[in-house]
Motif scaffolding. Sequence first.
Motif, mmCIF file in Angstrom:
data_model
loop_
_atom_site.group_PDB
_atom_site.id
_atom_site.type_symbol
_atom_site.label_atom_id
_atom_site.label_comp_id
_atom_site.label_asym_id
_atom_site.label_seq_id
_atom_site.Cartn_x
_atom_site.Cartn_y
_atom_site.Cartn_z
ATOM 1 N N SER A 138 -3.385 4.007 -0.821
ATOM 2 C CA SER A 138 -3.821 3.518 -2.608
ATOM 3 C C SER A 138 -4.691 2.571 -1.850
ATOM 4 O O SER A 138 -4.636 1.635 -0.773
ATOM 5 N N ASN A 139 -6.114 2.848 -3.133
ATOM 6 C CA ASN A 139 -7.013 2.219 -2.545
ATOM 7 C C ASN A 139 -8.309 1.960 -1.834
ATOM 8 O O ASN A 139 -8.965 1.229 -1.452
ATOM 9 N N ASP A 140 -8.336 2.658 -1.105
ATOM 10 C CA ASP A 140 -9.196 2.887 -0.275
ATOM 11 C C ASP A 140 -9.492 4.543 -0.751
ATOM 12 O O ASP A 140 -8.768 5.879 -0.163
ATOM 13 N N SER A 141 -10.912 4.956 -0.759
ATOM 14 C CA SER A 141 -11.198 6.312 -0.338
ATOM 15 C C SER A 141 -11.295 7.496 0.566
ATOM 16 O O SER A 141 -11.295 8.085 0.376
ATOM 17 N N ARG A 199 0.923 -0.717 0.202
ATOM 18 C CA ARG A 199 -0.194 -0.126 0.019
ATOM 19 C C ARG A 199 0.602 1.110 -0.061
ATOM 20 O O ARG A 199 1.889 1.107 0.314
#
Length: 96
Positions: free
Chosen positions: A35-38, A12
């Motif tokens: 990253s990959n988490d809003s 991440r």
Amino acid sequence: MLGAFTFEEGGRTYTCTPEQRATALEGTWWWFTVSNDSQRYAPFEAAPSDTQRTVKARIVAWYEHRVWVRAQPPVPRERFGRPGKPAAAQATQKKA
């Protein structure tokens, strides 16, 4: 005070920035995104003694715990309302 920085850990990418609190109270908090988490998080108040190493360790531990908690099965909730009929009462009603 330590400025913004980015690091990678466990596949991440974490982007960390210290930002002033938006309320009347004074203070600076560590905000970070993954990253990959809003979602954007601010779990810790910044301290003058913070280093990249200490902030990184706290943020990774906090986020890993959050991921673990979210992966747990849901806890059954209490049923509120009228209780159902006892099993013995249902069996005798079906026979009649």
